[in-house]
Design a protein around this motif. Structure first.
Motif, PDB file in Angstrom:
ATOM      1  N   VAL A  69       0.955  -1.162  -0.217  1.00 49.80           N
ATOM      2  CA  VAL A  69      -0.121   0.059   0.270  1.00 49.80           C
ATOM      3  C   VAL A  69       1.380   1.270  -0.054  1.00 49.80           C
ATOM      4  CG1 VAL A  69      -2.059   1.506   1.566  1.00 49.80           C
ATOM      5  CG2 VAL A  69      -1.409  -1.283   0.872  1.00 49.80           C
ATOM      6  N   GLU A  71       0.528   5.445  -0.040  1.00 52.85           N
ATOM      7  CA  GLU A  71      -0.010   6.283   1.171  1.00 52.85           C
ATOM      8  C   GLU A  71       0.625   7.624   0.636  1.00 52.85           C
ATOM      9  OE1 GLU A  71      -2.459   4.637   4.895  1.00 52.85           O
ATOM     10  OE2 GLU A  71      -0.723   4.418   4.275  1.00 52.85           O
ATOM     11  N   TYR A  92       0.488  -7.104   4.976  1.00 51.78           N
ATOM     12  CA  TYR A  92       0.700  -5.542   4.639  1.00 51.78           C
ATOM     13  C   TYR A  92       1.868  -5.297   4.585  1.00 51.78           C
ATOM     14  CZ  TYR A  92      -4.939  -5.914   4.748  1.00 51.78           C
ATOM     15  OH  TYR A  92      -6.222  -6.736   4.703  1.00 51.78           O
ATOM     16  N   ARG A  94       3.164  -0.932   4.216  1.00 53.47           N
ATOM     17  CA  ARG A  94       2.487   0.173   3.656  1.00 53.47           C
ATOM     18  C   ARG A  94       4.073   1.348   4.098  1.00 53.47           C
ATOM     19  NH1 ARG A  94      -2.926   0.194   6.389  1.00 53.47           N
ATOM     20  NH2 ARG A  94      -3.321   2.215   5.528  1.00 53.47           N
TER      21      ARG A  94
END
Length: 229
Positions: A69, A71, A92, A94
């Protein structure tokens, strides 16, 4: 929780098994045996929660263990109603600590051995989805937000750019449909071209994940940990 995670995976499993029924344990073991890291998905700056959740659900359904992910300007938000609990079963990675996190995510994917494939709705890019050869090595497909797509940096610094061939007048599918089609095809390729040893997770990784899955299967996990530690 920190004390529990500090234990070796084998000890965590030993402590949790009495709290999970045998049928559930067997289901978890069977699903884990089909998990793979040969294919992974990365999402750059996805802001629509339903799309994010749908991709999470597709990853889980097709046995893809990891999701990256990224961001940048948008936090990764997801609706558990769409994902139907799939969040609990994935690993995950991130990246959101910097103003622009795509370079760090790409570096991490490459360090983990992935060829980075940037997904684009526009024809004329390097390859079709159906040209990806999972037998050559692990593949990470990167998707961007609807309408804006991937950042220029993400496109320019990928190893290859991919398009899903289409026959209609509409230029592209939405991200959730694109990810589901991509994962369905690549999962079939993984199962068709690779041996079980090549596609399965390493044994140490399976033990680690299994311990987390057991914990996620216990309704009142916090109180259980308090009792057994």
């Amino acid at each position: 929780m920190e004390a529990f995670l500090a234990l070796p995976p084998e000890r965590r499993i030993e402590l949790l098994l009495p709290f999970v029924n045998d049928n559930r344990v067997e289901t978890l073991r069977n699903v884990l045996a089909k998990r793979t890291r040969r294919v992974t998905i990365a999402l750059e700056n996805i802001f629509h929660s339903q799309n994010a959740s749908a991709v999470v659900r597709s990853c889980e359904c097709f046995g893809i263990q990891d999701l990256t992910v990224i961001e940048n300007s948008n936090p990764f938000l997801a609706s558990n109603g769409v994902a139907r609990g799939a969040f609990k079963w994935l690993t995950y990675h991130r990246f959101g600590s910097e103003e622009f996190n795509t370079p760090a995510a790409y570096a991490d994917l490459r360090q983990r051995g992935y060829t980075i494939v940037a997904a684009s709705p526009h024809p004329g890019h390097d390859i079709s989805l159906y040209d990806i050869d999972v037998a050559k090595g692990p593949v990470a497909v990167v998707f961007g937000a609807e309408k804006v797509g991937l950042s220029r940096w993400a496109m320019d610094n990928a190893d290859v750019r991919m398009v899903i061939p289409m026959c209609g007048l509409t230029e592209s599918l939405n991200i959730s449909a694109s990810a589901a089609i991509t994962l369905s095809h690549l999962r079939q390729e993984v199962d068709r071209k690779l041996t079980p040893e090549e596609r399965m997770l390493p044994e140490d990784d399976r033990r680690e994940i299994f311990s987390h899955w057991l914990l996620a299967s216990i309704r009142d996990a916090h109180n259980v940990l308090t009792r057994i530690l």
